[in-house]
Design a protein around this motif. Structure first.
Motif, short mmCIF file in Angstrom:
data_model
loop_
_atom_site.label_atom_id
_atom_site.label_comp_id
_atom_site.label_asym_id
_atom_site.label_seq_id
_atom_site.Cartn_x
_atom_site.Cartn_y
_atom_site.Cartn_z
N TYR A 1 0.80 -1.22 0.00
CA TYR A 1 0.00 0.00 0.00
C TYR A 1 0.84 1.28 0.00
CZ TYR A 1 -3.55 -3.37 1.34
OH TYR A 1 -4.39 -4.45 1.38
N GLY A 2 2.16 1.17 0.02
CA GLY A 2 3.00 2.35 0.02
C GLY A 2 2.76 3.20 1.25
N ASP A 3 2.60 4.50 1.06
CA ASP A 3 2.34 5.42 2.18
C ASP A 3 0.87 5.51 2.54
OD1 ASP A 3 5.03 6.24 2.57
OD2 ASP A 3 4.88 7.56 0.82
N ASN A 4 0.01 4.85 1.77
CA ASN A 4 -1.42 4.98 2.01
C ASN A 4 -1.82 4.48 3.39
OD1 ASN A 4 -2.19 6.22 -0.35
ND2 ASN A 4 -2.58 4.31 -1.45
N TYR A 5 -1.12 3.46 3.90
CA TYR A 5 -1.50 2.92 5.20
C TYR A 5 -1.33 3.95 6.31
CZ TYR A 5 3.09 2.37 7.41
OH TYR A 5 4.28 2.62 8.01
N LYS B 1 -4.21 6.02 10.00
CA LYS B 1 -4.03 6.47 11.37
C LYS B 1 -4.34 7.96 11.52
CE LYS B 1 -0.38 3.03 11.98
NZ LYS B 1 1.06 2.80 12.26
N LYS B 2 -3.99 8.73 10.50
CA LYS B 2 -4.26 10.16 10.47
C LYS B 2 -4.86 10.51 9.11
CE LYS B 2 -0.46 11.76 13.46
NZ LYS B 2 0.74 12.66 13.50
N PRO B 3 -5.70 11.55 9.03
CA PRO B 3 -6.21 11.97 7.73
C PRO B 3 -5.07 12.31 6.77
CG PRO B 3 -7.40 13.06 9.50
CD PRO B 3 -6.24 12.36 10.14
N GLN B 4 -5.26 11.99 5.52
CA GLN B 4 -4.22 12.26 4.53
C GLN B 4 -3.77 13.71 4.56
OE1 GLN B 4 -5.13 12.58 0.27
NE2 GLN B 4 -3.56 11.02 -0.11
N GLU C 1 -19.44 13.85 11.53
CA GLU C 1 -18.26 13.26 10.89
C GLU C 1 -18.42 13.36 9.37
OE1 GLU C 1 -15.63 9.11 10.91
OE2 GLU C 1 -17.46 9.28 12.12
N PHE C 2 -17.41 13.93 8.74
CA PHE C 2 -17.43 14.11 7.29
C PHE C 2 -16.48 13.12 6.63
CE2 PHE C 2 -19.36 17.96 8.64
CZ PHE C 2 -20.01 18.53 7.55
N ARG C 3 -16.76 12.82 5.36
CA ARG C 3 -15.88 11.96 4.58
C ARG C 3 -15.94 12.39 3.11
NH1 ARG C 3 -17.07 5.86 5.36
NH2 ARG C 3 -16.13 6.33 7.38
N MET C 4 -14.81 12.22 2.41
CA MET C 4 -14.77 12.58 1.00
C MET C 4 -15.40 11.47 0.16
SD MET C 4 -14.13 14.73 -1.31
CE MET C 4 -13.37 15.93 -0.22
#
Length: 539
Positions: free
Chosen positions: A72-76, A80-83, A514-517
């Protein structure tokens, strides 16, 4: 066509020749297929495990701390924290960097412009070199329409030029009465809804699920201002067209949301006849049919009444300006893009702003006092563009909400050719992320409190001394900037004045929303708010 596609088709050709003509021996086919898949496997390993770390021209750019996941590269790290918070920290730790990067699935590189010089090159100077990836454009234009949003090069220049009269400053100002009257109607409908419980959203009297309510309002506005059609999504939220929009923008359930993401980012996935893909196609067909019928009606009216009656809706301007140039299908693609993309982003921006104002009741009170002081006779006394623009705090709140929480967090570009930006070489095919939720909140431009919602920063020149149009990219900048920006901002302000001037908004319980994209930044489980009429007679 890529070399591997051509090679694979060649192998298919050999197989057909062997099956029906017998020209190729089985052993040759075995060696050919073995060689192809060995090469494919080797190439995959190279770009997965070697190129990003030892060969890539971007290997020295800053990237998030810590070892990346093998798959997953850096995606993981974004779990833990929002991108955005991870990338903001990375950018703030490297204030002199023109770019940073992160590794996506199988270590695919994503390059992010940070400096104003880099952003100017990508969004303005070389905007037609940094194009939308064809695989994303092909998928999304099946949902949003093949309009100005996805056109490239000379086609985009031509389309934008043709559309400019419909989105000119003067024409958008003329639409203020539409925004005001629809907002006034919204206040009446909202008052009626508050008197009773809503079984659909399980809310008691006095509490409204504002997310879908505002989506219905912006749909009504965009149909009236865009097509000249009286649409009543507020009064009839379950009609066929409203339901079609909800299917596109608010897929229910985790699996449906995953299916939508896969349809955007996996080439060809949208054509697989899964139930979600069929639902999207049917919803798009419903929206298309409605738009095409409206366009045909406007074309007929124009041909019958040329120069006798000047309609102010956007499609009438398009018909008038595009006669002999655009076909009905061309206009349908443009108006569908505008209708779908335009109404949802404004509804999202309003939800975001109300969320901020519920958290900061003192700021909500200040805005309400500004509105009531300027217009003591009530909302009906607001009649013009100048009236709306006279509210300085309103403007500051809008800009700050759109800065801190842009409705669309980012977009992606791909280099069409080899190029160089800020002395950094970009090979053809490089994927570049324009991250609004990062650039808008970099300390370099907005100060140490850049991530905080504070409208007062816009009144302090020292706090925004380093900011520029390239550090506020909610609507992008340059030739590919959102053509409907003025429309959206003015519509937003007219609605917010009506809402805050007439009602007080509070969270319905102690839980924060709670919001999400999704396509836009929206509440995950709806947005039930406690809404109380203000105690001012004229309002």
């Amino acid at each position: 066509m890529g070399v591997f596609t051509r090679s694979f088709l060649g192998l298919i050709g050999l197989s057909v020749a062997n099956r029906y003509v017998g020209l190729v021996s089985p052993s040759v086919l075995v060696y050919a297929f073995s060689g192809f898949f060995a090469t494919l496997f080797s190439r995959t390993l190279y770009y997965w495990l070697i190129y990003p770390f030892y060969v890539s021209p971007f290997r020295h750019l800053p990237r998030p701390e810590g070892k990346g996941h093998w798959l997953y590269g850096d995606n993981y790290k974004f779990e833990k924290k929002p991108q955005s918070s991870v990338l903001i920290q990375l950018a703030n730790e490297n204030p002199d960097a023109d770019f940073c990067r992160f590794l996506a699935f199988m270590n695919g590189e994503r390059i992010i412009p940070l400096s104003t010089n880099a952003l100017t090159e990508v969004m303005q100077t070389q905007c037609y070199t940094f194009i939308k990836p064809p695989w994303i454009s092909k998928t999304l234009n099946g949902i949003l329409g093949n309009g100005v949003l996805f056109a490239e090069g000379d086609v985009h220049k031509s389309q934008r030029k043709m559309l400019m009269p419909a989105f000119s400053y003067g024409h958008i100002k003329s639409l203020v009465p539409v925004f005001l009257s629809e907002s006034s109607r919204m206040i009446r409908v909202l008052g009626q809804r508050l008197e009773k419980a809503d079984e659909k959203y399980n809310t008691p009297p006095g509490v409204i699920e504002i997310n879908n309510f505002l989506s219905g309002l912006t749909l009504d506005i965009i149909y009236r201002a865009g097509l000249g059609i009286e649409f009543t999504a507020l009064e009839h939220p379950d009609n066929e067209l409203s339901a079609a929009y909800r299917k596109v923008f608010s897929p229910a359930g985790t699996m449906n949301q995953l299916m939508f993401v896969l349809s955007v980012f996996v080439p060809g996935f949208a054509k697989i006849p899964f139930a979600r893909n069929r639902m999207l196609r049917d919803a798009r067909n419903t929206i298309n049919k409605f738009a095409s019928d409206a366009i045909e009606k406007k074309v007929a009216e124009y041909n019958e009444n040329k120069n006798e009656k000047v309609e102010k809706d956007i499609i009438s301007v398009m018909v008038r300006e595009g006669q002999g140039v655009w076909s009905t299908k061309d206009m349908q693609d443009q108006i569908t893009t505008f209708l779908i993309a335009g109404h949802e982003t404004t509804a999202s921006a309003l939800c975001i702003t109300l969320n901020h104002l519920c958290k900061q009741q003192d700021m909500q009170d200040k805005l309400r006092n500004e509105i009531h002081s300027a217009f003591p006779s009530g909302y009906a006394s607001i009649t013009s563009y100048e009236d709306i623009e006279s509210l300085s705090l309103l403007n500051d709140i809008m800009r700050e909400a759109l800065r801190v929480t842009p409705p669309v967090a980012g977009t992606i570009r791909q280099t069409a050719t080899d190029t160089t930006v800020c002395n950094q070489f970009f090979p053809k095919g490089t994927l570049v992320n324009l991250v609004m939720s990062l650039v808008n909140k970099m300390s370099l431009y907005w100060g140490e409190d850049a991530t905080e919602f504070d409208p007062s920063r816009w009144r302090d020149p020292a706090r925004i001394a380093n900011a520029s149009n390239m550090s506020f990219i909610t609507f992008l900048q340059g030739q590919r900037a959102c053509i409907g920006r003025r429309f959206a901002e003015l519509e937003f302000k007219c609605i917010l004045v009506a809402l805050v001037g007439s009602y007080k908004f509070e969270f319905s319980d102690d839980k924060e929303i709670e919001f999400r994209m999704r396509i836009t930044y929206r509440p995950i489980n709806g947005m039930p708010l406690r809404i109380t009429p203000v105690e001012v007679a004229a309002w």
